[in-house]
Write a protein that holds these residues in place. Sequence first.
Motif, short mmCIF file in Angstrom:
data_model
loop_
_atom_site.label_atom_id
_atom_site.label_comp_id
_atom_site.label_asym_id
_atom_site.label_seq_id
_atom_site.Cartn_x
_atom_site.Cartn_y
_atom_site.Cartn_z
N LEU A 1 -0.66 -0.35 6.45
CA LEU A 1 -1.67 -1.39 6.29
C LEU A 1 -1.47 -2.48 7.34
CD1 LEU A 1 -3.93 -2.73 4.51
CD2 LEU A 1 -2.06 -3.79 3.21
N ALA B 1 0.86 -1.18 0.00
CA ALA B 1 0.00 0.00 0.00
C ALA B 1 0.90 1.22 0.00
CB ALA B 1 -0.90 0.00 1.23
N ILE C 1 -6.14 0.81 7.42
CA ILE C 1 -5.09 1.71 6.93
C ILE C 1 -5.06 2.94 7.83
CG2 ILE C 1 -4.71 3.47 5.15
CD1 ILE C 1 -4.84 1.35 3.05
N ASN D 1 -6.82 1.34 -8.89
CA ASN D 1 -6.25 2.37 -8.03
C ASN D 1 -6.75 3.75 -8.46
OD1 ASN D 1 -4.60 0.90 -6.24
ND2 ASN D 1 -2.95 0.74 -7.73
N GLU E 1 -4.13 6.87 -2.38
CA GLU E 1 -3.54 5.68 -1.79
C GLU E 1 -3.82 4.49 -2.72
OE1 GLU E 1 -1.74 6.80 0.34
OE2 GLU E 1 -2.84 8.63 0.76
N LEU F 1 -2.52 0.37 -4.36
CA LEU F 1 -2.07 -0.97 -4.01
C LEU F 1 -1.31 -1.61 -5.16
CD1 LEU F 1 -5.37 -2.40 -2.43
CD2 LEU F 1 -3.48 -1.31 -1.22
#
Length: 743
Positions: free
Chosen positions: A437, A399, A448, A425, A407, A409
Amino acid sequence: MLKLAKATCISVLALISYSCCWAANDIVIANFESASYGDWRVEGKAFGTGPAKGTLGGQMQVTGFEGKGLVNTFLGGDRPTGKLTSPEFTIERNYIRFLIGGGGHPGQTCMNLLIDGRIVLTATGPNTQPGGSEFLNWTNWDVKQYKGKRAVIQIVDDASGGWGHINVDQILQSNTQAKKKPFVAPPSHNMKNPHPDNIQELQITGKYIIFPVSNKGQRGRMTITVGDQLVHNLDCDFPSDKNAIDWWTYLDMSEYVDKKAKVIAKANPDICKMFQSSNEIRHLKPLYTEALRPQFHMSQMRGWNNDPNGMCYYDGQYHFFWQCNPAGHNWANMYWGHATSPDMVHWTEHYRALRCFGDHVTNRHPKMAVKNCYSGSGNVDVNNTAGWQTSDAKTMVLAFTDTGCGESLAYSNDRGNTWTYYVDNPVIQHSGRDPKLIWYKPENHWVIAVFDEDPKAGRGIAFYTSTNLKQWTLTSKLSGYFECPEIFELPVDGDPARTKWVIFAADAQYAIGQFDGKTFRPDHEGKHRLHWGAYYASQCFNNSPDGRVVQIGWARIKMPGMPFNQTFTVPTNLTLHATEDGIRMFAQPIKELEQLRKPNPKVAEHKELTAKSPAVRFDVKDQLFDIVVRLKQGTASKAVLRFGQNVATYDFVGQKLDEMPLTMKEGRVTFRLLVDRPMYELIGGSGVCNKTSARHDQGKPIGTISLTAVGGSLTVESFEIFRMTSAWESEAERAHHHGRHAR
């Protein structure tokens, strides 16, 4: 007013030699020629303790300022933030004029005029994107309507990304406006790149494209495509010519062997001719034996590093990631470096996990984000909550902040060998960065914790929850924290029935409290401090196999002349203990480090130091040491440990180890010193306090280690000096015989 008027007179006198363009009735608010900021109030770290004397380390050459000093918040790069506020003054002229440059982020890199606490005028520098210059030019504020009112000026650095700094000089009141100055380019050896784009085709015959770098290079963009796929896109510090080469770096091309790559580089054509496809990295000096290479601290092979990222354990390996610039000595191009270790001491570096500047290109490498890959964390989706698992291997997840997007991944189904940027994303959009995370087991959901800049709530940590890693819900916010948040649970005094949660951010100043998976509630006011010195942006391993919470920080230590810059602290085991002052966190170097101790240490035991015989001294030849000191108080005011040109002091009166509070127990005190080639770490007691610092004699043999009683007597109960072996010896051997050791 008398003090301000006196300061103004002094400022005017100081500026007579170079301010001939000013009118006689101009009023100087600040010229920043003194060693300090005087009555201006400083907040944060970006401004330092006084004005800069021009260009700072790692910065393009600053031009356009007048005299010898200016405000320059590139102290330590773009990451540090802060605020500089003037004393109150009366507006007496039609205009306020000033020189300004640097970042162009409204509200974040700016200078503001405040009246009655309200911003009435603001200005920024001109730069927001790569390129640009550090040239300061005149700006004028028309303040006729405010004449007679009281005002203050605030210079703000509240940005930590590209161009996250501000430059200001020569603030004065005047009845005439200043005219813009013609731009004067700095000399070409300071990053100015005169070359057009060079385009060439390169047959890929090996795992890497290798190319030369200069620590004072001409920064230019390199773009690599294979077919219609964007593979790499980054700014490189190219040498101006072959005589300016400091080191060679590499970019991973292992997927494209036997194909042709198109390489576009803004660089000297003679330098572009040196680009090669290779199975090995070119080392101008033997790898891992460079003069300033830390020998038992993790450091990356090439380029700049800052924050630790993505730290997690999976399938027998500790995975460690970090903010990485592969193609320069200074901050840029936030790739994510990647290394693994079975013991957090011996590290093997792999292909970089994430790449920057995909720029919304549809057909880009799966590892590429849209912009810079800022800091974040890593974990293992043991329960396949995201549904990404494709084999027996559990999905590893990173993350991170994709700058300007949110934010995001990336995931791996092959134990971290390859990574894929998640197609949907960003998963969280807000004003902030640096997601941590974690899996909250009591309620089986993800959390998060992320730095958040809420216009109403201010800076702090926002908490989001998810059951599938893809959809996230905001649950709470905790004010008073900055970037790189961390959160974890620990037992108190080892009692699993009595646990507390700990939270901190980049400065590592922490709070202890309760966390229900949605909201953190601190048990106390304010924060506690454990870490000191050049320590920043630490992170802890997720998913540890033995339940330990192990922390590694960014050691902000310059490595001049090296093919790498900055490093990391040793791993420390975090624990909570009840003390006289309440529950506190301790940090002890992990036991695994002791395997690097060589046998037959130098030892002094039960030795009295007196006025006649105040010191115990050992002559040594090496640079790598683990030193443990146990002292009993006598009449001495201080105990001074000298190692080479460096000093650590315990003050028996103030009960401080250097600047760190360290209380004696029954008249005794213990501390430990880890000495490496460029740096040292000082640990008080059983981990009550920790300090990270650069050595004054970086890379030189220590010569002498001594312990001295000052102002009286004391008892050295034990003084042990262990020589340390290098954690890189096996890696250096492999690199020598097999070339690059990345997967």
